[in-house]
Design a protein around this motif. Structure first.
Motif, PDB file in Angstrom:
ATOM      1  N   LEU A 162       0.840  -1.195   0.000  1.00 19.62           N
ATOM      2  CA  LEU A 162       0.000   0.000   0.000  1.00 19.62           C
ATOM      3  C   LEU A 162       0.874   1.243   0.000  1.00 19.62           C
ATOM      4  CD1 LEU A 162      -2.684  -1.041   2.631  1.00 19.62           C
ATOM      5  CD2 LEU A 162      -2.748  -1.301   0.154  1.00 19.62           C
ATOM      6  N   GLU A 163       0.392   2.251  -0.682  1.00 24.36           N
ATOM      7  CA  GLU A 163       1.056   3.548  -0.744  1.00 24.36           C
ATOM      8  C   GLU A 163       0.007   4.599  -0.423  1.00 24.36           C
ATOM      9  OE1 GLU A 163       2.007   3.089  -4.787  1.00 24.36           O
ATOM     10  OE2 GLU A 163       3.610   1.661  -4.393  1.00 24.36           O
ATOM     11  N   TYR A 164       0.423   5.657   0.234  1.00 19.74           N
ATOM     12  CA  TYR A 164      -0.548   6.680   0.620  1.00 19.74           C
ATOM     13  C   TYR A 164       0.070   8.060   0.568  1.00 19.74           C
ATOM     14  CZ  TYR A 164       1.914   6.192   5.053  1.00 19.74           C
ATOM     15  OH  TYR A 164       2.887   6.127   6.022  1.00 19.74           O
ATOM     16  N   ALA A 165      -0.808   9.053   0.522  1.00 19.81           N
ATOM     17  CA  ALA A 165      -0.392  10.451   0.548  1.00 19.81           C
ATOM     18  C   ALA A 165      -1.482  11.247   1.249  1.00 19.81           C
ATOM     19  CB  ALA A 165      -0.188  10.984  -0.862  1.00 19.81           C
ATOM     20  N   VAL A 166      -1.066  12.243   2.008  1.00 24.41           N
ATOM     21  CA  VAL A 166      -2.005  13.142   2.673  1.00 24.41           C
ATOM     22  C   VAL A 166      -2.292  14.302   1.731  1.00 24.41           C
ATOM     23  CG1 VAL A 166      -2.366  14.682   4.640  1.00 24.41           C
ATOM     24  CG2 VAL A 166      -1.140  12.509   4.961  1.00 24.41           C
ATOM     25  N   VAL A 167      -3.571  14.587   1.522  1.00 25.15           N
ATOM     26  CA  VAL A 167      -3.970  15.708   0.673  1.00 25.15           C
ATOM     27  C   VAL A 167      -4.945  16.599   1.445  1.00 25.15           C
ATOM     28  CG1 VAL A 167      -3.616  14.465  -1.493  1.00 25.15           C
ATOM     29  CG2 VAL A 167      -5.848  14.428  -0.421  1.00 25.15           C
ATOM     30  N   THR A 168      -4.972  17.851   1.066  1.00 25.94           N
ATOM     31  CA  THR A 168      -5.895  18.801   1.700  1.00 25.94           C
ATOM     32  C   THR A 168      -6.875  19.391   0.703  1.00 25.94           C
ATOM     33  OG1 THR A 168      -4.296  20.583   1.385  1.00 25.94           O
ATOM     34  CG2 THR A 168      -4.254  19.440   3.508  1.00 25.94           C
ATOM     35  N   ASP A 169      -6.724  19.034  -0.557  1.00 33.85           N
ATOM     36  CA  ASP A 169      -7.561  19.589  -1.609  1.00 33.85           C
ATOM     37  C   ASP A 169      -8.463  18.505  -2.184  1.00 33.85           C
ATOM     38  OD1 ASP A 169      -8.708  20.901  -3.718  1.00 33.85           O
ATOM     39  OD2 ASP A 169      -6.846  21.172  -4.836  1.00 33.85           O
ATOM     40  N   PRO A 170      -9.731  18.490  -1.813  1.00 36.26           N
ATOM     41  CA  PRO A 170     -10.612  17.441  -2.335  1.00 36.26           C
ATOM     42  C   PRO A 170     -10.783  17.508  -3.852  1.00 36.26           C
ATOM     43  CG  PRO A 170     -11.875  19.077  -1.123  1.00 36.26           C
ATOM     44  CD  PRO A 170     -10.424  19.412  -0.927  1.00 36.26           C
ATOM     45  N   ASP A 171     -10.413  18.615  -4.481  1.00 39.66           N
ATOM     46  CA  ASP A 171     -10.482  18.694  -5.936  1.00 39.66           C
ATOM     47  C   ASP A 171      -9.428  17.806  -6.586  1.00 39.66           C
ATOM     48  OD1 ASP A 171     -12.603  20.450  -5.874  1.00 39.66           O
ATOM     49  OD2 ASP A 171     -11.309  22.217  -5.874  1.00 39.66           O
ATOM     50  N   ALA A 172      -8.487  17.304  -5.787  1.00 42.91           N
ATOM     51  CA  ALA A 172      -7.449  16.417  -6.307  1.00 42.91           C
ATOM     52  C   ALA A 172      -7.998  15.021  -6.589  1.00 42.91           C
ATOM     53  CB  ALA A 172      -6.286  16.327  -5.312  1.00 42.91           C
ATOM     54  N   PHE A 173      -9.232  14.746  -6.157  1.00 40.18           N
ATOM     55  CA  PHE A 173      -9.815  13.426  -6.351  1.00 40.18           C
ATOM     56  C   PHE A 173     -10.406  13.327  -7.757  1.00 40.18           C
ATOM     57  CE2 PHE A 173     -10.822  13.966  -1.620  1.00 40.18           C
ATOM     58  CZ  PHE A 173      -9.570  13.510  -1.252  1.00 40.18           C
ATOM     59  N   VAL A 174      -9.622  12.878  -8.688  1.00 38.52           N
ATOM     60  CA  VAL A 174     -10.068  12.703 -10.064  1.00 38.52           C
ATOM     61  C   VAL A 174     -10.125  11.210 -10.337  1.00 38.52           C
ATOM     62  CG1 VAL A 174      -9.530  13.147 -12.476  1.00 38.52           C
ATOM     63  CG2 VAL A 174      -9.008  14.878 -10.748  1.00 38.52           C
ATOM     64  N   GLY A 175     -11.233  10.734 -10.852  1.00 36.54           N
ATOM     65  CA  GLY A 175     -11.378   9.310 -11.108  1.00 36.54           C
ATOM     66  C   GLY A 175     -11.621   8.558  -9.809  1.00 36.54           C
ATOM     67  N   PHE A 176     -11.506   7.238  -9.886  1.00 38.22           N
ATOM     68  CA  PHE A 176     -11.732   6.415  -8.703  1.00 38.22           C
ATOM     69  C   PHE A 176     -10.482   6.391  -7.850  1.00 38.22           C
ATOM     70  CE2 PHE A 176     -11.501   2.416  -6.374  1.00 38.22           C
ATOM     71  CZ  PHE A 176     -12.686   2.482  -5.671  1.00 38.22           C
ATOM     72  N   LYS A 177     -10.611   6.829  -6.605  1.00 39.43           N
ATOM     73  CA  LYS A 177      -9.519   6.761  -5.635  1.00 39.43           C
ATOM     74  C   LYS A 177     -10.104   6.341  -4.299  1.00 39.43           C
ATOM     75  CE  LYS A 177      -6.323  10.042  -7.601  1.00 39.43           C
ATOM     76  NZ  LYS A 177      -5.405  11.122  -7.378  1.00 39.43           N
ATOM     77  N   TYR A 178      -9.323   5.590  -3.574  1.00 36.02           N
ATOM     78  CA  TYR A 178      -9.724   5.208  -2.226  1.00 36.02           C
ATOM     79  C   TYR A 178      -9.126   6.230  -1.278  1.00 36.02           C
ATOM     80  CZ  TYR A 178     -10.770   2.251   1.761  1.00 36.02           C
ATOM     81  OH  TYR A 178     -11.282   1.752   2.935  1.00 36.02           O
ATOM     82  N   TYR A 179      -9.942   6.792  -0.429  1.00 32.65           N
ATOM     83  CA  TYR A 179      -9.413   7.766   0.513  1.00 32.65           C
ATOM     84  C   TYR A 179     -10.053   7.586   1.880  1.00 32.65           C
ATOM     85  CZ  TYR A 179     -13.656  10.512  -0.199  1.00 32.65           C
ATOM     86  OH  TYR A 179     -14.965  10.929  -0.271  1.00 32.65           O
ATOM     87  N   VAL A 180      -9.344   8.086   2.885  1.00 32.57           N
ATOM     88  CA  VAL A 180      -9.803   8.057   4.264  1.00 32.57           C
ATOM     89  C   VAL A 180      -9.866   9.500   4.745  1.00 32.57           C
ATOM     90  CG1 VAL A 180      -9.311   7.208   6.587  1.00 32.57           C
ATOM     91  CG2 VAL A 180      -8.625   5.839   4.601  1.00 32.57           C
ATOM     92  N   LYS A 181     -10.990   9.883   5.296  1.00 31.26           N
ATOM     93  CA  LYS A 181     -11.178  11.241   5.809  1.00 31.26           C
ATOM     94  C   LYS A 181     -10.672  11.310   7.249  1.00 31.26           C
ATOM     95  CE  LYS A 181     -15.427  12.632   6.642  1.00 31.26           C
ATOM     96  NZ  LYS A 181     -16.794  13.120   6.481  1.00 31.26           N
ATOM     97  N   ALA A 187      -9.358  -3.803   0.022  1.00 32.14           N
ATOM     98  CA  ALA A 187      -9.214  -5.000  -0.813  1.00 32.14           C
ATOM     99  C   ALA A 187     -10.480  -5.249  -1.632  1.00 32.14           C
ATOM    100  CB  ALA A 187      -8.878  -6.214   0.051  1.00 32.14           C
ATOM    101  N   ASP A 188     -11.648  -5.078  -1.010  1.00 29.02           N
ATOM    102  CA  ASP A 188     -12.914  -5.249  -1.731  1.00 29.02           C
ATOM    103  C   ASP A 188     -13.064  -4.228  -2.852  1.00 29.02           C
ATOM    104  OD1 ASP A 188     -13.679  -7.400  -0.166  1.00 29.02           O
ATOM    105  OD2 ASP A 188     -15.017  -6.216   1.120  1.00 29.02           O
ATOM    106  N   ALA A 189     -12.699  -2.978  -2.583  1.00 27.60           N
ATOM    107  CA  ALA A 189     -12.860  -1.907  -3.572  1.00 27.60           C
ATOM    108  C   ALA A 189     -12.051  -2.182  -4.833  1.00 27.60           C
ATOM    109  CB  ALA A 189     -12.456  -0.565  -2.965  1.00 27.60           C
ATOM    110  N   TYR A 190     -10.873  -2.777  -4.666  1.00 26.41           N
ATOM    111  CA  TYR A 190     -10.009  -3.042  -5.812  1.00 26.41           C
ATOM    112  C   TYR A 190     -10.009  -4.507  -6.234  1.00 26.41           C
ATOM    113  CZ  TYR A 190      -8.177   1.678  -5.580  1.00 26.41           C
ATOM    114  OH  TYR A 190      -8.063   3.047  -5.603  1.00 26.41           O
ATOM    115  N   LYS A 191     -10.897  -5.299  -5.615  1.00 29.03           N
ATOM    116  CA  LYS A 191     -11.016  -6.730  -5.931  1.00 29.03           C
ATOM    117  C   LYS A 191      -9.675  -7.450  -5.756  1.00 29.03           C
ATOM    118  CE  LYS A 191     -14.975  -6.024  -8.948  1.00 29.03           C
ATOM    119  NZ  LYS A 191     -15.711  -5.436  -7.918  1.00 29.03           N
ATOM    120  N   LEU A 192      -9.040  -7.178  -4.603  1.00 21.60           N
ATOM    121  CA  LEU A 192      -7.759  -7.790  -4.259  1.00 21.60           C
ATOM    122  C   LEU A 192      -7.982  -8.898  -3.237  1.00 21.60           C
ATOM    123  CD1 LEU A 192      -5.740  -4.489  -3.720  1.00 21.60           C
ATOM    124  CD2 LEU A 192      -5.704  -5.954  -5.750  1.00 21.60           C
TER     125      LEU A 192
END
Length: 75
Positions: free
Chosen positions: A6-25, A36-41
């Motif tokens: 898994l790889e992650y990044a902290v973002v503060t701009d919700p406009d950065a969400f383009v396309g399907f992305k998994y995020y945690v608020k 795993a379910d979201a990506y069928k892993l």
């Protein structure tokens, strides 16, 4: 068996969400089963160390931050 890191990044701009992305608020916990379910892993293929690191990063989020989570597969 694949090894999925898994790889992650902290973002503060919700406009950065383009396309399907998994995020945690901020205030939410990272759920590896949902990821795993979201990506069928296959959940057991997720690297335990990267799952733990992602959970810890999600727990440190401040209000107004999101953690975007992605993955890479090594066959």
């Amino acid at each position: 068996m694949n090894s999925i890191t898994l790889e992650y990044a902290v973002v503060t701009d919700p406009d950065a969400f383009v396309g399907f992305k998994y995020y945690v608020k901020a205030g939410q916990a990272f759920n590896a089963d949902d990821f795993a379910d979201a990506y069928k892993l296959n959940r057991p293929d997720l690297d335990p160390g990267s799952v733990l690191a992602t959970r810890e990063a999600a727990a440190k989020l401040q209000p107004g931050e999101w953690l975007t989570v992605s993955h890479s597969v090594v066959a």
